[in-house]
Structure formats: C-alpha cells, structure tokens
Motif scaffolding. Structure first.
Motif, PDB file in Angstrom:
ATOM      1  N   ASP A 220      86.503  58.659  30.300  1.00  0.00           N
ATOM      2  CA  ASP A 220      85.327  57.815  30.107  1.00  0.00           C
ATOM      3  C   ASP A 220      85.572  56.820  28.987  1.00  0.00           C
ATOM      4  N   THR A 221      84.807  55.749  29.036  1.00  0.00           N
ATOM      5  CA  THR A 221      84.803  54.745  27.977  1.00  0.00           C
ATOM      6  C   THR A 221      83.582  53.864  28.156  1.00  0.00           C
ATOM      7  N   VAL A 222      83.245  53.135  27.124  1.00  0.00           N
ATOM      8  CA  VAL A 222      82.217  52.106  27.193  1.00  0.00           C
ATOM      9  C   VAL A 222      82.905  50.759  27.035  1.00  0.00           C
ATOM     10  N   ARG A 223      82.649  49.864  27.978  1.00  0.00           N
ATOM     11  CA  ARG A 223      83.307  48.551  27.957  1.00  0.00           C
ATOM     12  C   ARG A 223      82.262  47.446  27.901  1.00  0.00           C
ATOM     13  N   ALA A 224      82.446  46.542  26.957  1.00  0.00           N
ATOM     14  CA  ALA A 224      81.653  45.315  26.887  1.00  0.00           C
ATOM     15  C   ALA A 224      82.587  44.160  27.214  1.00  0.00           C
ATOM     16  N   ASP A 225      82.262  43.409  28.258  1.00  0.00           N
ATOM     17  CA  ASP A 225      83.192  42.390  28.762  1.00  0.00           C
ATOM     18  C   ASP A 225      82.455  41.079  28.964  1.00  0.00           C
ATOM     19  N   THR A 226      83.116  39.978  28.616  1.00  0.00           N
ATOM     20  CA  THR A 226      82.567  38.653  28.890  1.00  0.00           C
ATOM     21  C   THR A 226      83.682  37.726  29.348  1.00  0.00           C
ATOM     22  N   PHE A 227      83.401  36.941  30.368  1.00  0.00           N
ATOM     23  CA  PHE A 227      84.368  35.993  30.912  1.00  0.00           C
ATOM     24  C   PHE A 227      83.721  34.620  30.954  1.00  0.00           C
ATOM     25  N   ASN A 228      84.380  33.644  30.340  1.00  0.00           N
ATOM     26  CA  ASN A 228      83.879  32.272  30.279  1.00  0.00           C
ATOM     27  C   ASN A 228      84.912  31.333  30.885  1.00  0.00           C
ATOM     28  N   ASN A 240      90.185  16.319  46.504  1.00  0.00           N
ATOM     29  CA  ASN A 240      89.290  16.986  45.557  1.00  0.00           C
ATOM     30  C   ASN A 240      90.141  17.859  44.648  1.00  0.00           C
ATOM     31  N   ILE A 241      90.127  17.563  43.357  1.00  0.00           N
ATOM     32  CA  ILE A 241      90.961  18.275  42.384  1.00  0.00           C
ATOM     33  C   ILE A 241      90.050  18.949  41.363  1.00  0.00           C
ATOM     34  N   GLU A 242      90.347  20.214  41.057  1.00  0.00           N
ATOM     35  CA  GLU A 242      89.528  20.942  40.083  1.00  0.00           C
ATOM     36  C   GLU A 242      90.419  21.812  39.196  1.00  0.00           C
ATOM     37  N   PRO A 243      90.860  21.313  38.039  1.00  0.00           N
ATOM     38  CA  PRO A 243      91.547  22.169  37.063  1.00  0.00           C
ATOM     39  C   PRO A 243      90.514  23.036  36.337  1.00  0.00           C
ATOM     40  N   LEU A 244      90.965  24.214  35.887  1.00  0.00           N
ATOM     41  CA  LEU A 244      90.051  25.120  35.199  1.00  0.00           C
ATOM     42  C   LEU A 244      90.805  25.950  34.173  1.00  0.00           C
ATOM     43  N   ALA A 245      90.050  26.480  33.209  1.00  0.00           N
ATOM     44  CA  ALA A 245      90.606  27.355  32.181  1.00  0.00           C
ATOM     45  C   ALA A 245      89.537  28.368  31.804  1.00  0.00           C
ATOM     46  N   GLY A 246      89.982  29.615  31.544  1.00  0.00           N
ATOM     47  CA  GLY A 246      89.027  30.659  31.222  1.00  0.00           C
ATOM     48  C   GLY A 246      89.577  31.614  30.185  1.00  0.00           C
ATOM     49  N   PHE A 247      88.661  32.371  29.589  1.00  0.00           N
ATOM     50  CA  PHE A 247      89.063  33.368  28.608  1.00  0.00           C
ATOM     51  C   PHE A 247      88.183  34.603  28.780  1.00  0.00           C
ATOM     52  N   ARG A 248      88.826  35.772  28.864  1.00  0.00           N
ATOM     53  CA  ARG A 248      88.119  37.044  28.983  1.00  0.00           C
ATOM     54  C   ARG A 248      88.302  37.838  27.698  1.00  0.00           C
ATOM     55  N   SER A 249      87.200  38.326  27.165  1.00  0.00           N
ATOM     56  CA  SER A 249      87.212  39.142  25.960  1.00  0.00           C
ATOM     57  C   SER A 249      86.527  40.465  26.258  1.00  0.00           C
ATOM     58  N   SER A 250      87.203  41.584  25.925  1.00  0.00           N
ATOM     59  CA  SER A 250      86.676  42.903  26.264  1.00  0.00           C
ATOM     60  C   SER A 250      86.760  43.843  25.068  1.00  0.00           C
ATOM     61  N   TYR A 251      85.748  44.694  24.951  1.00  0.00           N
ATOM     62  CA  TYR A 251      85.731  45.752  23.940  1.00  0.00           C
ATOM     63  C   TYR A 251      85.739  47.105  24.645  1.00  0.00           C
ATOM     64  N   TYR A 252      86.580  48.041  24.185  1.00  0.00           N
ATOM     65  CA  TYR A 252      86.659  49.386  24.740  1.00  0.00           C
ATOM     66  C   TYR A 252      86.375  50.397  23.624  1.00  0.00           C
ATOM     67  N   SER A 253      85.523  51.363  23.936  1.00  0.00           N
ATOM     68  CA  SER A 253      85.242  52.388  22.926  1.00  0.00           C
ATOM     69  C   SER A 253      86.453  53.281  22.693  1.00  0.00           C
ATOM     70  N   LYS A 254      87.310  53.433  23.740  1.00  0.00           N
ATOM     71  CA  LYS A 254      88.558  54.181  23.565  1.00  0.00           C
ATOM     72  C   LYS A 254      89.485  53.895  24.729  1.00  0.00           C
ATOM     73  N   ASP A 255      90.798  54.228  24.537  1.00  0.00           N
ATOM     74  CA  ASP A 255      91.774  54.048  25.597  1.00  0.00           C
ATOM     75  C   ASP A 255      92.265  55.404  26.080  1.00  0.00           C
ATOM     76  N   LYS A 256      93.355  55.416  26.870  1.00  0.00           N
ATOM     77  CA  LYS A 256      93.891  56.666  27.413  1.00  0.00           C
ATOM     78  C   LYS A 256      94.311  57.641  26.317  1.00  0.00           C
ATOM     79  N   ASN A 257      94.830  57.106  25.222  1.00  0.00           N
ATOM     80  CA  ASN A 257      95.347  57.946  24.139  1.00  0.00           C
ATOM     81  C   ASN A 257      94.263  58.422  23.174  1.00  0.00           C
TER      82      ASN A 257
END
Length: 402
Positions: A220-228, A240-257
């Motif tokens: 289990d974990t708690v994840r807070a994620d936002t993608f812009n 029709n041309i559409e360049p794009l750029a994005g950034f994802r930022s995520s917080y995890y309460s814990k990982d596998k270890n």
C-alpha cells in the motif's frame, strides 16, 4: 376483504421479447440441459426475470433478475443466481475444498443526481473464481474479474471532479483497491484570449492497496499526483501542427523498500502533425438492409505523432506498479497512422458511419522498425441501433494476428 386470488399474465406490447423462454441443449460439461426464464412486470418501473434451469450433470439452479427504471434515484439492476451442484452422471468426485453451493450476486446502480452530477456503483460477489466461466461464459469473456466500486462525479464547464471508492469483494481475485481516489481533470483550454497556448491538467490523491488472491498479503501507499501540459496548435499551409510539453510530479508515502515521503518528477514532450483530405457524395442514399445513409463524406487523415519521456527522478523499479503512472519510464517513440472516416447524416446530425485507423509504431530505444507491428482499429455504425468495434495487431515477423 379479499376472498379469492387469481393469477394474471401481463405482456408489455412495446417489448418484443417473449414472456417465457426455453433454451434446450446438450454440452460435454452440463449434459442435457434446459434453461427457462419468465419475464415479469410488476409496474412500468419494475420488471425482471425469474430463472429455473436444469442441467443433467449439475442439477437445478434458480435465479432472479430485478430492474428498477426511471425512479427518483436512478436506474438499478440486481441479479442473483444459485445452484447446489450434484455433479452426478459423469462419476465426478466433489473436491473437499469446493463448496457445492455456488452463486453470484451482482448489483448495478446509475443515478443522474442533476445535469452535472452522476452516481454509479457496481457490486460483484461470487462464490468462487470459476463461477462466471462455468455458468455465464459470455459475461466471463467480457470481464472475467469484474470490480466493485462507487463513483461520484461532477462536471464543470471545462473540468470533472470525481470521487472513487474501489474495494475487493472476492478474495480469490488479485485487485488494487482505491480507498479513496479524489481526482480533478480539466479539458484542453486556452489560457487567455490573447495567448496561443492551451493548458491541460490532471490532479489526484489516491490511497492504494494491492491485494494478492487467496492471501492477506498486500502493498500500500498514498500517492498525490499532478500532471500539467502546455500545447501550441498552429496551421502551416494545409498541415495541423501541435507541439507540446508536460511535467508530472508525484508524492509517495512509501516505496517497495519502505522508504517514506518520496517525490518523483517526469518531464515529457512531443507533438503531432496531420492533414485532412475529403470528398462529399451528395447522391448516396440508402435505407435498406439495415443501412441508414443520407449522403456520404469521405475523410482521409494521415498523421505522425512523436512522444519523448525523460528518465524519472525516482526509478520505477522502486515503486509498486499500481497503475501506468507508477510504471512510467524513459521512452522515445513515434507512430505513423492513416485514418479513413465515412460520415453521414441522421436526424440532422453528423454521424461517423465507418472509422478505420491503421497505425505502426517505432521505438527508438528498442530499435523496432516501422512495419513490424501494424495496429488496426475499426468502428462501424451501420444504423442507429447497431455498433461494431474491432481492434487487432498484426506482427509481420511471426507473422500472426493478435
């Protein structure tokens, strides 16, 4: 004071289905069988099915379907089916770990609270993991392990706010629970009237628990994620041309270890280029053989899409892959596609009569060349009540269809 009760038979003339149905047959597993159903109507809003089935090698089974329509609290559908297996006729021995009393209980509810708010819930409870496969194989083919959930969503002019509760009801399925998931998603919109840039966002907070079947082991974990994401659509000549750029930022309460309070960032970029060619056929009209066609427009859309995802600041190997966000890793790929669309008019509305997309990907990192994998997507709507969908992949190296 009632003095006498008499049975009545009610048949809704708007329903072409028969009130009573019989389905006889023979199979290797069931032996000789007879499946019967009686369609009952309690009122304009309440109706359903009573089932009594007999299978030579299984015994008798009983079922009840109940449907509630157009009430103040939406539409509901409950289905219960029960059998106490005898397993005679083939010399079978009942396994000591298997309960002969097998069943399924399913409940679905959809309620449009108002024009912008919707409530949906599904509950699936089975006696064992093979029940659907043994008695409702068509349903098993569509979804062999249906999930139970509750979803409340509200639509804003350019966004959707939703609350999801997803809980495992059957211990014999491996499932990821979401208790809860709160998500806000926006559509692509222009930042300002004077800006050429478009913005899109998806933000969620989720409490994940991954449960393994037949055990209490979980991660289990708690994840807070936002993608812009920012994009800049423009027209150059007839492209029709559409360049794009994005950034994802995520917080995890814990990982596998077991390490706690971790942050992860992923940068992505890409774009697309496409054009359209079309021709209209004004003299095409068909209303025979189930076809509903009033004029036709043929649209051809070739396109090229490119996607690049930078190496995440926190490797995916350290995270439990609850969904595709957790397993996201560095990638560099593009895809060439050709879309053919046939449009027609139905009740003054434009409808995609046929849509066929052929595409082939290229992975720069894995060095897989074009043409090795061909993806095919076909959608057809020959009339207002029938729809056909088909998805396939063709591997030229083997060669074989998937």
């Amino acid at each position: 004071m009632p003095i006498l009760y008499l049975p009545i038979f009610v048949q809704d003339l708007r329903d072409r289905r028969h009130g009573v149905s019989f389905q006889p047959g023979q199979s290797k597993e069931w032996g000789m069988y007879l499946l019967t159903a009686y369609r009952y109507y309690l009122s304009e809003e309440v109706r359903g099915l009573l089932r009594v089935d007999y299978r030579e090698n299984k015994g008798f089974a009983y079922g009840l379907d109940l449907e509630k329509f157009a009430g103040d609290y939406g539409n509901a559908h409950m289905q219960y089916y029960f059998i106490k297996e005898s397993l005679h006729g083939r010399g079978e021995v009942q396994p000591f770990f298997k309960d002969p009393e097998r069943y399924k209980l399913e409940y679905r509810h959809k309620w449009d609270i108002d024009k912008a708010t919707q409530f949906i819930t599904e509950i699936h409870d089975f006696s064992d993991e093979n029940f659907l496969r043994d008695y409702f194989y068509r349903q098993f083919e569509i979804d062999p392990a249906p999930r139970s959930y509750l979803l409340l969503s509200h639509n804003y002019p350019n966004a959707t706010l939703s609350l999801l509760l997803q809980k495992r009801f059957n211990q014999f399925f491996t499932e990821t629970e979401k208790i809860p998931e709160l998500k806000l998603e926006t559509g692509k919109f222009k930042l300002t009237d004077f800006s050429p840039f478009y913005y899109q966002n998806s933000t969620s907070i989720t409490g994940f628990t991954s449960r393994t079947k037949y055990t209490d082991a979980d991660e289990d974990t708690v994840r807070a994620d936002t993608f812009n994401q920012l994009s800049y659509p423009l027209n150059v000549a007839f492209f029709n041309i559409e360049p794009l750029a994005g950034f994802r930022s995520s917080y995890y309460s814990k990982d596998k270890n077991g390490d706690q309070n971790l942050f992860r960032g992923i940068f992505s970029s890409g774009g697309s280029i496409s054009t359209k060619f079309f021709k209209t056929f004004e003299d095409v009209h068909r209303n025979t053989y189930g076809l509903e066609i009033d004029k036709l427009r043929h649209i051809i859309t070739p396109s090229l899409n490119y996607s690049y995802v930078h190496e995440p600041t926190l490797p995916s190997e350290r995270l439990t892959a609850f969904d595709s966000i957790d397993s996201q890793a560095r990638s560099n790929s593009m895809a060439l596609s050709l879309e053919n669309t046939l449009q027609t008019k139905r009740k003054d509305e434009t409808v995609d009569f046929l849509r066929f997309i052929a595409s082939t990907p290229y992975d720069f990192m894995k060095n897989k060349g074009y043409g090795k994998i061909l993806k095919l997507d076909l959608e057809m709507k020959p009339n207002s009540w029938l729809e056909y969908d088909s998805d396939a992949e063709f591997d030229r190296q083997r060669p074989a269809f998937r």
